[in-house]
Motif scaffolding. Structure first.
Motif, PDB file in Angstrom:
ATOM      1  N   LEU A  14      32.467 -22.022  21.352  1.00  0.00           N
ATOM      2  CA  LEU A  14      32.916 -21.728  22.717  1.00  0.00           C
ATOM      3  C   LEU A  14      33.541 -20.347  22.836  1.00  0.00           C
ATOM      4  CD1 LEU A  14      34.521 -25.195  23.576  1.00  0.00           C
ATOM      5  CD2 LEU A  14      32.242 -24.379  24.206  1.00  0.00           C
ATOM      6  N   GLY A  15      34.157 -19.845  21.770  1.00  0.00           N
ATOM      7  CA  GLY A  15      34.797 -18.539  21.843  1.00  0.00           C
ATOM      8  C   GLY A  15      35.498 -18.203  20.549  1.00  0.00           C
ATOM      9  N   SER A  16      36.045 -16.994  20.475  1.00  0.00           N
ATOM     10  CA  SER A  16      36.790 -16.575  19.286  1.00  0.00           C
ATOM     11  C   SER A  16      38.213 -17.098  19.371  1.00  0.00           C
ATOM     12  CB  SER A  16      36.801 -15.043  19.163  1.00  0.00           C
ATOM     13  OG  SER A  16      37.490 -14.452  20.261  1.00  0.00           O
ATOM     14  N   ALA A  17      38.743 -17.579  18.235  1.00  0.00           N
ATOM     15  CA  ALA A  17      40.086 -18.162  18.212  1.00  0.00           C
ATOM     16  C   ALA A  17      41.144 -17.060  18.262  1.00  0.00           C
ATOM     17  CB  ALA A  17      40.258 -19.018  16.960  1.00  0.00           C
ATOM     18  N   ARG A  18      42.249 -17.352  18.949  1.00  0.00           N
ATOM     19  CA  ARG A  18      43.320 -16.379  19.135  1.00  0.00           C
ATOM     20  C   ARG A  18      44.631 -16.907  18.562  1.00  0.00           C
ATOM     21  NH1 ARG A  18      40.245 -12.609  19.601  1.00  0.00           N
ATOM     22  NH2 ARG A  18      41.925 -11.286  20.411  1.00  0.00           N
ATOM     23  N   SER A  19      45.531 -16.000  18.210  1.00  0.00           N
ATOM     24  CA  SER A  19      46.840 -16.383  17.692  1.00  0.00           C
ATOM     25  C   SER A  19      47.675 -17.042  18.783  1.00  0.00           C
ATOM     26  CB  SER A  19      47.581 -15.144  17.177  1.00  0.00           C
ATOM     27  OG  SER A  19      48.910 -15.447  16.849  1.00  0.00           O
ATOM     28  N   GLN A  20      48.395 -18.114  18.418  1.00  0.00           N
ATOM     29  CA  GLN A  20      49.170 -18.871  19.396  1.00  0.00           C
ATOM     30  C   GLN A  20      50.672 -18.638  19.323  1.00  0.00           C
ATOM     31  OE1 GLN A  20      47.927 -23.041  19.636  1.00  0.00           O
ATOM     32  NE2 GLN A  20      45.983 -22.458  18.711  1.00  0.00           N
ATOM     33  N   ASN A  21      51.123 -17.883  18.344  1.00  0.00           N
ATOM     34  CA  ASN A  21      52.550 -17.601  18.230  1.00  0.00           C
ATOM     35  C   ASN A  21      52.745 -16.347  17.386  1.00  0.00           C
ATOM     36  OD1 ASN A  21      52.178 -18.457  15.543  1.00  0.00           O
ATOM     37  ND2 ASN A  21      52.831 -20.540  16.020  1.00  0.00           N
ATOM     38  N   ALA A  22      53.990 -15.952  17.198  1.00  0.00           N
ATOM     39  CA  ALA A  22      54.276 -14.722  16.469  1.00  0.00           C
ATOM     40  C   ALA A  22      53.928 -14.828  14.986  1.00  0.00           C
ATOM     41  CB  ALA A  22      55.759 -14.371  16.628  1.00  0.00           C
ATOM     42  N   GLN A  23      53.702 -16.062  14.497  1.00  0.00           N
ATOM     43  CA  GLN A  23      53.327 -16.258  13.101  1.00  0.00           C
ATOM     44  C   GLN A  23      51.815 -16.144  12.881  1.00  0.00           C
ATOM     45  OE1 GLN A  23      55.603 -18.620  14.675  1.00  0.00           O
ATOM     46  NE2 GLN A  23      57.067 -17.064  13.984  1.00  0.00           N
ATOM     47  N   GLY A  24      51.039 -15.981  13.940  1.00  0.00           N
ATOM     48  CA  GLY A  24      49.605 -15.795  13.815  1.00  0.00           C
ATOM     49  C   GLY A  24      48.828 -17.074  13.622  1.00  0.00           C
ATOM     50  N   HIS A  25      49.354 -18.191  14.102  1.00  0.00           N
ATOM     51  CA  HIS A  25      48.682 -19.477  13.939  1.00  0.00           C
ATOM     52  C   HIS A  25      47.500 -19.595  14.901  1.00  0.00           C
ATOM     53  CE1 HIS A  25      52.544 -21.534  12.172  1.00  0.00           C
ATOM     54  NE2 HIS A  25      52.100 -20.520  11.437  1.00  0.00           N
ATOM     55  N   ILE A  26      46.299 -19.648  14.358  1.00  0.00           N
ATOM     56  CA  ILE A  26      45.103 -19.874  15.163  1.00  0.00           C
ATOM     57  C   ILE A  26      44.975 -21.354  15.509  1.00  0.00           C
ATOM     58  CG2 ILE A  26      42.570 -19.944  14.996  1.00  0.00           C
ATOM     59  CD1 ILE A  26      42.704 -17.235  13.637  1.00  0.00           C
ATOM     60  N   LEU A  27      45.312 -22.210  14.557  1.00  0.00           N
ATOM     61  CA  LEU A  27      45.321 -23.655  14.785  1.00  0.00           C
ATOM     62  C   LEU A  27      46.757 -24.068  15.074  1.00  0.00           C
ATOM     63  CD1 LEU A  27      43.645 -26.328  14.725  1.00  0.00           C
ATOM     64  CD2 LEU A  27      44.374 -26.550  12.331  1.00  0.00           C
ATOM     65  N   SER A  36      38.617 -17.224  23.282  1.00  0.00           N
ATOM     66  CA  SER A  36      38.161 -16.151  24.158  1.00  0.00           C
ATOM     67  C   SER A  36      36.636 -16.104  24.117  1.00  0.00           C
ATOM     68  CB  SER A  36      38.741 -14.804  23.705  1.00  0.00           C
ATOM     69  OG  SER A  36      38.333 -13.760  24.563  1.00  0.00           O
ATOM     70  N   PRO A  37      35.958 -16.572  25.185  1.00  0.00           N
ATOM     71  CA  PRO A  37      34.496 -16.631  25.175  1.00  0.00           C
ATOM     72  C   PRO A  37      33.850 -15.333  25.643  1.00  0.00           C
ATOM     73  CG  PRO A  37      35.304 -17.623  27.176  1.00  0.00           C
ATOM     74  CD  PRO A  37      36.523 -17.212  26.378  1.00  0.00           C
ATOM     75  N   THR A  38      32.614 -15.121  25.211  1.00  0.00           N
ATOM     76  CA  THR A  38      31.802 -14.066  25.799  1.00  0.00           C
ATOM     77  C   THR A  38      31.342 -14.526  27.178  1.00  0.00           C
ATOM     78  OG1 THR A  38      29.831 -14.982  24.744  1.00  0.00           O
ATOM     79  CG2 THR A  38      31.008 -13.242  23.562  1.00  0.00           C
ATOM     80  N   GLY A  39      30.938 -13.594  28.031  1.00  0.00           N
ATOM     81  CA  GLY A  39      30.424 -13.932  29.354  1.00  0.00           C
ATOM     82  C   GLY A  39      31.477 -14.352  30.346  1.00  0.00           C
ATOM     83  N   ASP A  40      32.737 -14.064  30.057  1.00  0.00           N
ATOM     84  CA  ASP A  40      33.841 -14.493  30.919  1.00  0.00           C
ATOM     85  C   ASP A  40      34.093 -13.476  32.031  1.00  0.00           C
ATOM     86  OD1 ASP A  40      35.916 -16.070  31.833  1.00  0.00           O
ATOM     87  OD2 ASP A  40      37.131 -15.898  30.018  1.00  0.00           O
ATOM     88  N   ILE A  95      36.409  -8.651  27.029  1.00  0.00           N
ATOM     89  CA  ILE A  95      35.889 -10.012  27.168  1.00  0.00           C
ATOM     90  C   ILE A  95      35.366 -10.501  25.817  1.00  0.00           C
ATOM     91  CG2 ILE A  95      34.081 -11.411  28.251  1.00  0.00           C
ATOM     92  CD1 ILE A  95      34.353  -9.573  30.713  1.00  0.00           C
ATOM     93  N   GLY A  96      35.808 -11.675  25.419  1.00  0.00           N
ATOM     94  CA  GLY A  96      35.435 -12.236  24.134  1.00  0.00           C
ATOM     95  C   GLY A  96      36.370 -11.855  23.003  1.00  0.00           C
ATOM     96  N   ASN A  97      37.352 -10.985  23.301  1.00  0.00           N
ATOM     97  CA  ASN A  97      38.270 -10.509  22.250  1.00  0.00           C
ATOM     98  C   ASN A  97      39.637 -10.226  22.857  1.00  0.00           C
ATOM     99  OD1 ASN A  97      39.134  -9.594  19.695  1.00  0.00           O
ATOM    100  ND2 ASN A  97      38.630  -7.481  20.214  1.00  0.00           N
ATOM    101  N   ARG A  98      40.173 -11.225  23.553  1.00  0.00           N
ATOM    102  CA  ARG A  98      41.443 -10.997  24.245  1.00  0.00           C
ATOM    103  C   ARG A  98      42.279 -12.284  24.216  1.00  0.00           C
ATOM    104  NH1 ARG A  98      38.625 -10.820  30.298  1.00  0.00           N
ATOM    105  NH2 ARG A  98      38.405 -13.086  30.529  1.00  0.00           N
TER     106      ARG A  98
END
Length: 349
Positions: free
Chosen positions: A110-123, A311-315, A331-334
């Motif tokens: 669906l898209g590229s995973a992004r950091s969710q906190n200051a520790q860089g947690h993708i999950l 963050s998906p492409t085509g957004d 788009i796709g990297n934000r």
């Protein structure tokens, strides 16, 4: 300055909860045995490579059977009604590593995973760790308290339920376009104020050189689309900073009306996520919430969800002011939360 806004927004994302309650056929997908076999094989393949789960890419997680559904889902999230629940995954049979690989692998389609906190947690791990919801530096998802309708710092928000609460913890969704339409019809004067640069608290996660708050308007009209950015608790706590824009009584009235509409049972959709459910929500067109909950006394049984920001492409394009939170607007990297010491990874616990 008075904005030129449409009289009404029409489209699949301008739904009401009452309508969606009767149409779960368009947002609740039951995984087939073939889907599940496909997903499990992809996860086992990836885990056999011995790589970090946070590095999963679409090409690393081949889904010859289920991949077509995910391609269609991505389009529905961006251009359709904007959310879906995938049901039927036997998560109780999996190790936490297997569940994480499945969730991150599906997310990679669906898209590229992004950091969710200051520790860089993708999950991310959504659970009550005993944080105080009244602490201005606490994250509300780390408590058992009722949240408020809000958006996250991503294009798509995904949740996977590992274990549900003893009582409560229901998921709530509401359409920002429907709230806009109601306010535009009843109080256009208050609606205009939600396009002001109202301050939102960063809650202690401040990128280098940035203010401890953002000035992204709750509602933004850009490139012919309405984009929402909202967290009332963080708006209220941002008033602790003397340099933040002061909320006038009219602003408070506008925010209160927005909240009242979001909390209207006929407008929002309430659902219970079962263990194994995966919910994906398009963050720019709707807001999400969670009711307060009572957890199980045994630590091993307590409510626990994985979370992804994608963050998906085509957004859609986002207005420049979103750079305060998203950094890059590519788009796709934000999206996500990036600070000076961020290292992206996917912790399993």
């Amino acid at each position: 300055m008075t904005l030129s806004l449409p009289e009404k927004i029409v489209g699949p994302a301008a739904w009401t909860g009452a309508e969606m309650q009767e149409r779960d056929d368009i947002w609740l997908y039951h995984l087939t045995p073939s889907d599940i076999d496909d997903i499990e094989q992809a996860a086992e393949h990836y885990l056999s490579l011995g790589r970090d789960i946070g590095e999963i890419r679409k090409e690393d997680f081949p889904l010859p059977v289920f991949g077509a559904h995910l391609a269609a889902l991505k389009d529905r999230l961006i251009n359709g009604h904007g959310f879906e629940v995938l049901r039927g995954l036997p998560v109780a049979q999996y190790t936490q590593e297997m569940a994480a690989a499945i969730f991150c692998g599906i997310g990679a389609h669906l898209g590229s995973a992004r950091s969710q906190n200051a520790q860089g947690h993708i999950l991310g791990h959504v659970r009550n760790i005993g944080a105080d919801p009244n602490d201005p530096n606490a994250r509300i998802y780390q408590t058992a308290a009722r949240q408020t309708f809000h958006t996250d710092s991503a294009d798509i928000v995904g949740l996977m339920c590992l274990r549900d609460a003893k009582e409560g913890g229901d998921s709530l969704l509401v359409s920002a376009e429907t709230i806009y339409n109601r306010m535009r019809a009843a109080r256009p004067d208050l609606l205009q104020l939600l396009f002001d640069p109202i301050a939102t608290d960063r809650r202690g996660e401040v990128p280098e050189g940035m203010d401890p708050f953002m000035t992204i308007p709750p509602l933004n009209w850009h490139a012919g689309k309405l984009t929402v950015f909202y967290q009332r608790q963080y708006i209220d706590s941002a008033q602790r900073f003397p340099e933040a824009m002061r909320l006038t009584p009219a602003h408070v009235e506008a925010l209160d009306m927005f909240d009242a509409l979001a909390n209207d049972p006929s407008l929002h959709l309430k659902m219970r996520l079962d263990p194994g459910d995966m919910q994906f929500v398009y963050n720019h067109a709707q807001l999400h919430d969670r009711t307060g909950f009572t957890d199980w006394p045994e630590p091993s049984n307590r409510r626990h969800l994985f979370r992804l920001w994608l963050s998906p492409t085509g957004d859609r394009a986002l207005p420049e002011v979103f750079a305060q939170r998203y950094g890059s607007l590519e788009i796709g990297n934000r999206g996500g939360i990036i600070t000076a010491n961020t290292r992206l990874h996917a912790p399993l616990d």
